[in-house]
Scaffold this motif. Structure first.
Motif, mmCIF file in Angstrom:
data_model
loop_
_atom_site.group_PDB
_atom_site.id
_atom_site.type_symbol
_atom_site.label_atom_id
_atom_site.label_comp_id
_atom_site.label_asym_id
_atom_site.label_seq_id
_atom_site.Cartn_x
_atom_site.Cartn_y
_atom_site.Cartn_z
ATOM 1 N N PHE A 1 0.844 -1.198 0.000
ATOM 2 C CA PHE A 1 0.000 0.000 0.000
ATOM 3 C C PHE A 1 0.873 1.239 0.000
ATOM 4 O O PHE A 1 1.812 1.350 0.800
ATOM 5 N N LYS A 2 0.597 2.183 -0.897
ATOM 6 C CA LYS A 2 1.376 3.422 -0.987
ATOM 7 C C LYS A 2 0.927 4.389 0.098
ATOM 8 O O LYS A 2 -0.257 4.684 0.230
ATOM 9 N N ILE A 3 1.883 4.898 0.873
ATOM 10 C CA ILE A 3 1.617 5.878 1.925
ATOM 11 C C ILE A 3 2.273 7.180 1.497
ATOM 12 O O ILE A 3 3.447 7.202 1.124
ATOM 13 N N VAL A 4 1.524 8.289 1.552
ATOM 14 C CA VAL A 4 2.065 9.597 1.194
ATOM 15 C C VAL A 4 2.241 10.396 2.477
ATOM 16 O O VAL A 4 1.286 10.635 3.213
ATOM 17 N N ARG B 1 -3.726 3.434 -4.952
ATOM 18 C CA ARG B 1 -2.741 3.354 -3.873
ATOM 19 C C ARG B 1 -2.279 1.938 -3.591
ATOM 20 O O ARG B 1 -1.289 1.749 -2.896
ATOM 21 N N ILE B 2 -2.976 0.957 -4.085
ATOM 22 C CA ILE B 2 -2.528 -0.426 -3.911
ATOM 23 C C ILE B 2 -1.546 -0.733 -5.030
ATOM 24 O O ILE B 2 -1.913 -0.777 -6.201
ATOM 25 N N ALA B 3 -0.292 -0.957 -4.637
ATOM 26 C CA ALA B 3 0.737 -1.249 -5.628
ATOM 27 C C ALA B 3 0.649 -2.704 -6.078
ATOM 28 O O ALA B 3 0.757 -3.001 -7.266
ATOM 29 N N GLU C 1 6.801 9.496 -0.662
ATOM 30 C CA GLU C 1 5.867 8.401 -0.897
ATOM 31 C C GLU C 1 6.621 7.103 -0.664
ATOM 32 O O GLU C 1 7.722 6.915 -1.166
ATOM 33 N N SER D 1 -8.083 0.632 -6.041
ATOM 34 C CA SER D 1 -7.475 1.894 -5.644
ATOM 35 C C SER D 1 -6.103 2.056 -6.304
ATOM 36 O O SER D 1 -5.334 1.096 -6.405
ATOM 37 N N ILE E 1 6.088 2.604 0.277
ATOM 38 C CA ILE E 1 5.178 1.467 0.219
ATOM 39 C C ILE E 1 5.257 0.722 1.538
ATOM 40 O O ILE E 1 6.342 0.362 1.999
#
Length: 130
Positions: free
Chosen positions: A29-32, A79-81, A37, A77, A39
């Motif tokens: 999951f990508k976190i900003v 944001r899901i890598a 940024e 999403s 993962i």
């Protein structure tokens, strides 16, 4: 109505692996954080999947420091890598909410043993390129 379906189809990405209830997965999951940024990997068991086209979500439960933690991820999403399958599970229910009340070994999900496809015959030296 066709415009709504067109917008949803544009937002949907290809299935990032077939996620089923009972599977143990790693969700990348990508976190900003400000300008940075990164993962973060969230590993746990899938206890529920809610299907509604572009709004499809799955709930992942893990035990962190003795406390059960659940997180709901939208499947499409951006944001899901990646969703990585660690271990397939063998279950007989569509929703595994009963696991919330189980502790220790009772909360364990049995592993689904999948037979491998017929293996390809190994290349012989005659057929290998020289």
């Amino acid at each position: 109505m066709n415009e709504i379906k067109a917008i949803q189809a544009a937002q949907m990405k290809s299935e990032p692996g077939e996620v089923k209830v009972g599977d143990t997965v790693k969700v990348h999951f990508k976190i900003v954080e400000g300008k940075n940024e990164r993962i973060q990997i969230y590993e746990g068991s899938v206890i529920a999947i809610k299907n509604s086209q572009a709004g499809k979500t799955f709930t992942v439960r893990k035990i962190s420091y003795g406390v059960g933690v659940e997180r709901i991820f939208p499947l499409h999403s951006p944001r899901i890598a990646k969703v990585e399958l660690v271990r397939p599970g063998r279950v007989r229910r569509a929703k595994l909410y009963y696991i919330r009340n189980k502790v220790g070994k009772a909360a364990k999900i049995k592993e689904l043993i999948v037979k491998k496809d017929a293996r390809k015959p190994a290349e012989t030296p005659d057929t290998a390129q020289t």
